[in-house]
Design a protein around this motif. Structure first.
Motif, mmCIF file in Angstrom:
data_model
loop_
_atom_site.group_PDB
_atom_site.id
_atom_site.type_symbol
_atom_site.label_atom_id
_atom_site.label_comp_id
_atom_site.label_asym_id
_atom_site.label_seq_id
_atom_site.Cartn_x
_atom_site.Cartn_y
_atom_site.Cartn_z
ATOM 1 N N ASP A 44 -5.782 -68.669 73.002
ATOM 2 C CA ASP A 44 -5.827 -70.180 72.222
ATOM 3 C C ASP A 44 -4.766 -69.992 71.154
ATOM 4 O O ASP A 44 -4.574 -69.445 70.353
ATOM 5 C CB ASP A 44 -7.254 -70.316 71.866
ATOM 6 C CG ASP A 44 -7.351 -71.637 70.978
ATOM 7 O OD1 ASP A 44 -6.328 -72.634 71.133
ATOM 8 O OD2 ASP A 44 -8.539 -72.122 70.484
ATOM 9 N N THR A 45 -3.805 -71.156 71.327
ATOM 10 C CA THR A 45 -2.891 -71.231 70.339
ATOM 11 C C THR A 45 -3.022 -72.414 69.516
ATOM 12 O O THR A 45 -2.103 -73.210 68.849
ATOM 13 C CB THR A 45 -1.390 -71.060 71.095
ATOM 14 O OG1 THR A 45 -1.128 -72.128 72.017
ATOM 15 C CG2 THR A 45 -1.184 -69.924 71.466
ATOM 16 N N SER A 46 -4.082 -73.314 69.809
ATOM 17 C CA SER A 46 -4.157 -74.453 69.158
ATOM 18 C C SER A 46 -4.413 -74.584 67.872
ATOM 19 O O SER A 46 -4.300 -75.589 67.020
ATOM 20 C CB SER A 46 -5.415 -75.297 69.781
ATOM 21 O OG SER A 46 -6.485 -74.664 69.485
ATOM 22 N N HIS A 47 -4.637 -73.093 67.160
ATOM 23 C CA HIS A 47 -4.800 -73.065 65.760
ATOM 24 C C HIS A 47 -3.419 -72.431 65.111
ATOM 25 O O HIS A 47 -3.518 -72.033 63.787
ATOM 26 C CB HIS A 47 -5.982 -72.444 65.330
ATOM 27 C CG HIS A 47 -7.192 -72.898 65.762
ATOM 28 N ND1 HIS A 47 -7.934 -73.752 65.218
ATOM 29 C CD2 HIS A 47 -8.001 -72.465 66.976
ATOM 30 C CE1 HIS A 47 -8.974 -74.118 65.759
ATOM 31 N NE2 HIS A 47 -9.076 -73.457 67.104
ATOM 32 N N ALA A 48 -2.467 -72.516 65.797
ATOM 33 C CA ALA A 48 -1.027 -71.760 65.595
ATOM 34 C C ALA A 48 -0.712 -72.478 63.963
ATOM 35 O O ALA A 48 -0.679 -73.670 63.969
ATOM 36 C CB ALA A 48 -0.148 -71.989 66.372
ATOM 37 N N GLY A 49 -0.281 -71.652 63.284
ATOM 38 C CA GLY A 49 0.196 -72.218 61.892
ATOM 39 C C GLY A 49 -0.988 -72.276 60.779
ATOM 40 O O GLY A 49 -0.697 -72.452 59.550
ATOM 41 N N GLU A 50 -2.286 -72.341 61.115
ATOM 42 C CA GLU A 50 -3.248 -72.193 60.331
ATOM 43 C C GLU A 50 -3.332 -71.023 59.314
ATOM 44 O O GLU A 50 -2.964 -70.054 59.681
ATOM 45 C CB GLU A 50 -4.637 -72.602 60.612
ATOM 46 C CG GLU A 50 -4.807 -73.972 61.608
ATOM 47 C CD GLU A 50 -6.093 -74.304 62.395
ATOM 48 O OE1 GLU A 50 -7.134 -73.135 61.899
ATOM 49 O OE2 GLU A 50 -6.095 -75.045 62.851
ATOM 50 N N ALA A 51 -3.587 -71.222 57.989
ATOM 51 C CA ALA A 51 -3.914 -70.048 57.126
ATOM 52 C C ALA A 51 -4.860 -69.185 57.350
ATOM 53 O O ALA A 51 -6.006 -69.734 57.960
ATOM 54 C CB ALA A 51 -3.842 -70.667 55.596
ATOM 55 N N ALA A 52 -4.981 -67.957 57.250
ATOM 56 C CA ALA A 52 -6.041 -67.173 57.312
ATOM 57 C C ALA A 52 -7.025 -67.391 56.479
ATOM 58 O O ALA A 52 -7.001 -67.941 55.206
ATOM 59 C CB ALA A 52 -5.878 -65.913 57.060
ATOM 60 N N PRO A 53 -8.375 -67.354 56.884
ATOM 61 C CA PRO A 53 -9.555 -67.858 55.729
ATOM 62 C C PRO A 53 -9.446 -66.566 54.615
ATOM 63 O O PRO A 53 -8.995 -65.485 54.887
ATOM 64 C CB PRO A 53 -10.841 -67.518 56.621
ATOM 65 C CG PRO A 53 -10.277 -66.723 58.007
ATOM 66 C CD PRO A 53 -8.953 -66.899 57.888
ATOM 67 N N GLY A 103 0.327 -64.637 56.832
ATOM 68 C CA GLY A 103 -1.085 -65.145 57.196
ATOM 69 C C GLY A 103 -1.251 -66.403 57.682
ATOM 70 O O GLY A 103 -2.392 -66.814 57.818
ATOM 71 N N LYS A 104 0.033 -66.767 58.646
ATOM 72 C CA LYS A 104 -0.378 -67.950 59.422
ATOM 73 C C LYS A 104 -0.872 -67.638 60.689
ATOM 74 O O LYS A 104 -0.302 -66.450 61.577
ATOM 75 C CB LYS A 104 0.822 -68.666 59.576
ATOM 76 C CG LYS A 104 1.356 -69.199 57.965
ATOM 77 C CD LYS A 104 0.381 -69.964 57.334
ATOM 78 C CE LYS A 104 1.075 -70.702 56.176
ATOM 79 N NZ LYS A 104 -0.072 -71.329 55.687
ATOM 80 N N GLU A 105 -1.718 -68.321 61.445
ATOM 81 C CA GLU A 105 -2.437 -67.663 62.711
ATOM 82 C C GLU A 105 -1.322 -68.008 63.701
ATOM 83 O O GLU A 105 -0.451 -69.009 63.715
ATOM 84 C CB GLU A 105 -3.503 -68.480 63.163
ATOM 85 C CG GLU A 105 -4.090 -68.050 64.187
ATOM 86 C CD GLU A 105 -5.483 -68.882 64.753
ATOM 87 O OE1 GLU A 105 -5.850 -69.132 65.902
ATOM 88 O OE2 GLU A 105 -6.212 -69.071 63.556
#
Length: 197
Positions: A55-64, A172-174
């Motif tokens: 799944d690459t739909s969260h690419a660019g999101e910061a790590a929790p 730290g980006k997904e």
């Protein structure tokens, strides 16, 4: 008749062993059919008998920024690993596919020699009570036992399956997440890692 049943069981075994339903810890119930049926833009595949979805739909999101327990019992966050790509694997001692995947993650960590950090975070609610004996018995070369007994990461990623693995870049980006078991020594894993370097 007995041989037909045996053949059917052997044919479905790889699908059954490719992921564990997070909500059935006690029984370790497999729920890989949901993963195997996700043949959409996220991408799905199988390698070495395991079924997985990328799944690459969260690419660019910061790590929790959750706090979890490090190998020494101290609190750590994913931000502590910034500066190099990071592979975060959620697993549990009761999850058969997770246990089968662990040696490939250990070999990946050895092969990457620090270029990509591999952090395996147990979702066992009993924490160190279960994780420490597991690590002592397996004698991994590179993996260290991290624990998230409160399942913060599992709820955050929301896949509902173990193993779930998330790859982050050095900032730290997904980059991508993998739901289900993957041979981390294989071609698909090499492509994913290359995307984070």
């Amino acid at each position: 008749m007995r041989s037909v049943i045996t053949i059917l069981l052997l044919a479905t075994l790889p699908v059954l062993l490719s992921a564990c339903d997070r909500q059935s810890e006690g029984a370790g119930q497999e729920n890989a059919q949901d993963v195997a049926m996700q043949k959409d833009e996220k991408g799905a595949g199988s390698e070495s008998g395991g079924t997985f979805t990328i799944d690459t739909s969260h690419a660019g999101e910061a790590a929790p920024d959750f706090t979890f327990e490090g190998p020494d019992g101290e609190d750590v966050t994913l931000a502590d690993f910034r500066g190099k790509p990071l592979l975060v694997n959620l697993w549990a001692t009761w999850c058969g596919p997770c246990v089968l995947e662990m040696p490939t993650l250990d070999q990946l960590a050895v092969d990457q020699n620090g270029k990509v950090q591999v952090v395996v975070i147990s979702q066992d609610s009993q924490g160190r009570e279960k994780v420490d004996p597991f690590f002592k018995e397996r004698k991994f070369t590179a993996l260290q036992p991290y624990v998230d007994a409160e399942n913060q990461f599992g709820f955050h990623y929301g896949s509902g399956l173990l193993p779930t693995t998330v790859l982050y870049d050095a900032e730290g980006k997904e980059v991508a997440r993998v739901m289900g078991a993957l041979d981390w020594r294989g071609k698909q894993a090499a492509k994913l890692i290359a995307g984070a370097l």
